[in-house]
Design an enzyme around this catalytic site. Sequence first.
Site, PDB file in Angstrom:
ATOM      1  N   ASP A  85       5.808   0.812  -2.583  1.00  0.00           N
ATOM      2  CA  ASP A  85       6.534  -0.410  -2.933  1.00  0.00           C
ATOM      3  C   ASP A  85       7.982  -0.061  -3.222  1.00  0.00           C
ATOM      4  OD1 ASP A  85       7.123  -3.136  -3.888  1.00  0.00           O
ATOM      5  OD2 ASP A  85       4.950  -3.328  -3.960  1.00  0.00           O
ATOM      6  N   GLU A 139       6.078 -11.134   0.718  1.00  0.00           N
ATOM      7  CA  GLU A 139       7.330 -11.271  -0.038  1.00  0.00           C
ATOM      8  C   GLU A 139       8.499 -10.498   0.564  1.00  0.00           C
ATOM      9  OE1 GLU A 139       6.045 -11.855  -4.594  1.00  0.00           O
ATOM     10  OE2 GLU A 139       5.740  -9.835  -3.859  1.00  0.00           O
ATOM     11  N   HIS A 171       9.304  -4.772   0.450  1.00  0.00           N
ATOM     12  CA  HIS A 171       8.707  -3.847  -0.530  1.00  0.00           C
ATOM     13  C   HIS A 171       8.871  -2.402  -0.072  1.00  0.00           C
ATOM     14  CE1 HIS A 171       6.851  -6.777  -3.259  1.00  0.00           C
ATOM     15  NE2 HIS A 171       6.530  -7.495  -2.190  1.00  0.00           N
TER      16      HIS A 171
HETATM   17  C1  ACM Z   1       1.428 -10.222  -3.783  1.00  0.00           C
HETATM   18  O1  ACM Z   1       1.026 -10.549  -4.885  1.00  0.00           O
HETATM   19  N1  ACM Z   1       2.715 -10.039  -3.549  1.00  0.00           N
HETATM   20  C2  ACM Z   1       0.521 -10.041  -2.658  1.00  0.00           C
END
Ligand code: ACM
Length: 536
Positions: A168, A302, A239
């Site tokens: 991440d 995201e 990420h």
């Molecule tokens: C997530 O909670 N971003 C999958």
Amino acid sequence: MLIPRPAELDPGEGAFTITPTTPISADPPLERAARWLRSTLAPALGGPPPAEGDGPAVRFRHAPDLAEEAYRLTVTPGGVLAEASAHPGAFYAAQSLVQLLPPAVYRSAGAPLALRLPAVTVADAPRFGWRGTLIDVARHFLPKREVLRYLDLMALHKINVLHLHLTDDQGWRIEIKRYPALTETGGWRKGSTVGSSRHGRHEDRPHGGFYTQDDIREIVAYAAERAITVVPEIDLPGHTQAAIAAYPELGNSDAPVEVRTAWGPGEHVLNAEESTLAFFRNVFDEVLELFDSRYVCIGGDECVKTEWRSDARVQQRMRERGLADEDALQSWFVRHFDEYLTARGRALLGWDEILDGGLAEGATVMSWRGTGGAVAAARAGHDVIACPLTDVYFDYRQSDDPDEPIPVGCVIGLADAYAFEPVPEGLSLSETGHVLGGQAQLWTEPVDGPRALDYLAFPRLAAFAEAVWTRGPRDYAEFEPRLVHHLARLDALGVEYRPLAGPHPWQRRPDALGWPRSRAEMLDDVLGGPEPTPGD
Ligand code: ACM
């Protein structure tokens, strides 16, 4: 008193006592489960019982008529018969057998214990094949020994998938031999946000750690002994700030990028170069060598698209490839790795944002932003795993009590976790067949170590386990007395779960402020805006 509740349980007459000389034997396909049982009972018996011998015995018999995860367990005063067709069923029979013994059997050493099993017949099989839990080892690293301990706790609850969120913005946690800087640089950060990012509190304490490839092999093998599959996640194209910090050529920024110290998705995301795809193919080549799971998660969630919109080179690449917008660019990444994984006999797993811009052919969707993604994917003929944030994000607070440690998200109490229904409303019978199961998430922004993990995971994971294992109606009032008995097992194992009455004083975190929200606010946050907002 079994958790999760079995499909059928009929009490019998009398009991059978396992002694230090009781043989625990197995037909060859089930030998691993018998070995696990012998070593699990060893502390209570003062040593492992024999694998062969005369007299009353615990016997694992191969029963090819049963499904892979199903088992029958018959305890009579004359002995114990566990029947299964394969290791998972035999292992679950062994787990149920241990749960029938006094909770002190879970202690690692101590006075010899009378291992008296009440006579009973159990016939059992799970409702869903995917009974998962995610641990985010990127935001806070979880040492390998704690992953192994967690696998034992999953096995106790017949949970069969560990989804490891390995990379991440805030850290890269898996050794990749070809790219050592991923862990040398990307494996640690200078500091961390304390509590919710709303409050701007920060500590300048370095945080890091990573698993070597030998660690990963050990984790995967240890899991397999416990009928658990480990699914790796390498999150892209967003990420990815830790990877970009290590290899700036993956990113879009001219300025140096550091491993992110704040929570929430970073704006530094992958560029759209062929060389970036090649880099991640090389990463996945090593990942596939280490993990034998059919499913491999590429994240896809995201992705902050600010850089993509403003970067001339990204826009140029989009035009060259005929990609109409940034959602299409995101899909381009996902399709590429869908083809890559399919060609290698694997299947792509991604968060429900992979639906935006068109779903890749072989993709399975982790539906987290409510249930809409699950419905859309199942209707389009794709398999889905239900993991809605308002139901099974176990980093969220467990009650409205302000003393809950770092209270973020909406309330997901024990009864809420128990009531979790993986199949969303409105699906036809054939669409329902696309719901492989459910998965509980432990994102670790508020979890700085194993003690905090225990507090958030247990006992909610016991309630969740029943929601994904047990068919038929669930009644919390019926569950609770079984859970109270189960807590004695967790005590014997030394699990620092949340007491039903609320946190112990030392489990509170007055130093780290949270951001309590409602269910509606959580859903609004992830569905409302065009861009992800920094999370907590
Ligand atoms: C997530 O909670 N971003 C999958």
